[in-house]
Every structure is written in C-alpha cells, then in structure tokens.
Design an enzyme around this catalytic site. Structure first.
Site, mmCIF file in Angstrom:
data_model
loop_
_atom_site.group_PDB
_atom_site.id
_atom_site.type_symbol
_atom_site.label_atom_id
_atom_site.label_comp_id
_atom_site.label_asym_id
_atom_site.label_seq_id
_atom_site.Cartn_x
_atom_site.Cartn_y
_atom_site.Cartn_z
ATOM 1 N N GLY A 72 0.855 -1.163 -0.015
ATOM 2 C CA GLY A 72 0.051 0.052 0.112
ATOM 3 C C GLY A 72 0.891 1.335 0.112
ATOM 4 O O GLY A 72 2.048 1.347 -0.546
ATOM 5 N N CYS A 73 0.214 2.369 0.362
ATOM 6 C CA CYS A 73 1.176 3.570 0.478
ATOM 7 C C CYS A 73 2.485 3.604 1.248
ATOM 8 O O CYS A 73 2.591 3.136 2.551
ATOM 9 C CB CYS A 73 0.112 4.531 1.390
ATOM 10 S SG CYS A 73 0.939 6.245 1.760
ATOM 11 N N PHE A 74 3.471 3.978 0.480
ATOM 12 C CA PHE A 74 4.823 3.850 1.173
ATOM 13 C C PHE A 74 5.077 4.488 2.369
ATOM 14 O O PHE A 74 5.754 4.291 3.237
ATOM 15 C CB PHE A 74 5.870 3.808 0.099
ATOM 16 C CG PHE A 74 5.958 5.308 -0.514
ATOM 17 C CD1 PHE A 74 5.327 6.415 -0.417
ATOM 18 C CD2 PHE A 74 6.591 5.235 -2.227
ATOM 19 C CE1 PHE A 74 5.345 7.686 -1.177
ATOM 20 C CE2 PHE A 74 6.372 6.215 -2.937
ATOM 21 C CZ PHE A 74 6.023 7.374 -2.495
ATOM 22 N N CYS A 132 3.218 4.663 4.782
ATOM 23 C CA CYS A 132 2.795 3.871 5.854
ATOM 24 C C CYS A 132 3.789 2.559 6.250
ATOM 25 O O CYS A 132 3.612 1.915 7.228
ATOM 26 C CB CYS A 132 1.261 3.332 5.889
ATOM 27 S SG CYS A 132 0.249 4.802 5.629
ATOM 28 N N ASP A 162 -6.046 2.801 0.018
ATOM 29 C CA ASP A 162 -5.121 3.118 -1.292
ATOM 30 C C ASP A 162 -5.626 1.708 -2.119
ATOM 31 O O ASP A 162 -5.467 0.672 -1.995
ATOM 32 C CB ASP A 162 -3.907 3.006 -0.771
ATOM 33 C CG ASP A 162 -3.546 4.019 0.205
ATOM 34 O OD1 ASP A 162 -4.033 5.376 -0.226
ATOM 35 O OD2 ASP A 162 -2.761 3.790 0.866
#
Length: 172
Positions: free
Chosen positions: A10-12, A14, A89
C-alpha cells in the site's frame, strides 16, 4: 555487511515506520518498483500507467535482524488477502508484493506465506505475490521519512483502515 529487502504494502508512507524503528535497519527508502518506466515520478505512478508499485527498500544488517524477521514485520502491516490495493489505497500501484533479490529470499518469503496461509488466521486466501526484484527508484524527497516530517498527515493515512486492521488481526 548489509542486505536489502523490498516490500510493497500500500502507501509507502505507512510502510517506513514499522521497519525504521527496528535494530539492525540501516535505511528505509520509499520508492517505486516493478514497472516499465525508468525513474518515474509520483504523478506518473499515481496515474496507474507505469506498472510500478509503491514500495520500501530496506537496507539491513542480517547479523542483527534476519530477512525472515523482516518478512514477519511485513505481514503485520498489510492485508494479505487484498490483491487490489491496501486499505483506502486502491489500484495496482498499491498491491501487496514481496520483491525478492535471491533464491534464499524467495525460499524464506514463500515458506512464510505458506505458513500464514496454513495458520487459519485469515478466512480468505493469501494473495500477496512474491516476485523477482526489479530496479528500485527512490521517490521524491518529500516522500522520504514521511511519518517523521508530516506526523499529522501520516496519522490521517493510518486511520484509513490500516491501524484498525492491524489491531484486529495482529495484536497478540
């Protein structure tokens, strides 16, 4: 001596903090990998036309923290049953992937994935893929160490479902 590991979950933004705070970690870099465009920008990757996935490249000292330990940390940051993205995401650029750079990493990651699938922890199948590492392109500076530099925005991202999922499935 150091080694590298590349994980997409997912979102880098995080994916940095959980690794960054472990002993033996030398660096955690946000970036893009797995696609067909050299040196992509955030806007290009976000357009879902480059084939890239947001990921983190972790440089670590295997004498202090093993690759197997990193894989276990990885599982605890993701929903391994969601191939279409992670939490809020959505899309291919957020798909869960373990990118391996050796046969040993492939063996460790595969055994870990198989053990997770056999554990019964999740009712749905484990769909996280294990793929050969491809060139890794560091993201723009504003995306590095995001949780430190933008704590409020990072907290909002975490509230997009990841934090609740981790509490529900991974709190031992």
């Amino acid at each position: 001596m150091t080694d590298t590991a590349i994980f997409a979950g997912g979102c880098f933004w995080c994916m940095v903090k959980p690794f960054d705070q472990q002993p033996g970690i030398k660096s955690v870099i946000s970036g893009y990998t797995g696609g067909h465009v050299a040196n992509p920008t955030y806007e290009q990757v976000a357009s879902h036309t480059t084939g890239h996935t947001e990921a983190v490249e972790i440089t670590f000292d295997p004498e202090i923290i093993s690759y197997a330990q990193l894989v276990e940390i990885y599982w605890r940051q993701t929903d391994p049953t969601d191939a279409s993205g992670q939490f809020q995401d959505r899309g291919d650029s957020y798909r869960p992937v373990i990118f391996v750079n050796s046969e040993e990493q492939r063996r460790v990651a595969t055994a870990s994935r198989d053990a997770l699938a056999a554990s019964g922890k999740f009712a749905e199948p484990i769909v996280t893929t294990i793929e050969d590492a491809k060139p890794f392109y560091p993201a723009e500076e504003e995306h590095q160490d995001f949780y430190r530099r933008n704590p409020f925005r990072y907290q909002i991202e975490e509230m997009g479902g990841r934090e609740a999922f981790i509490k529900e499935h991974w709190q031992d």
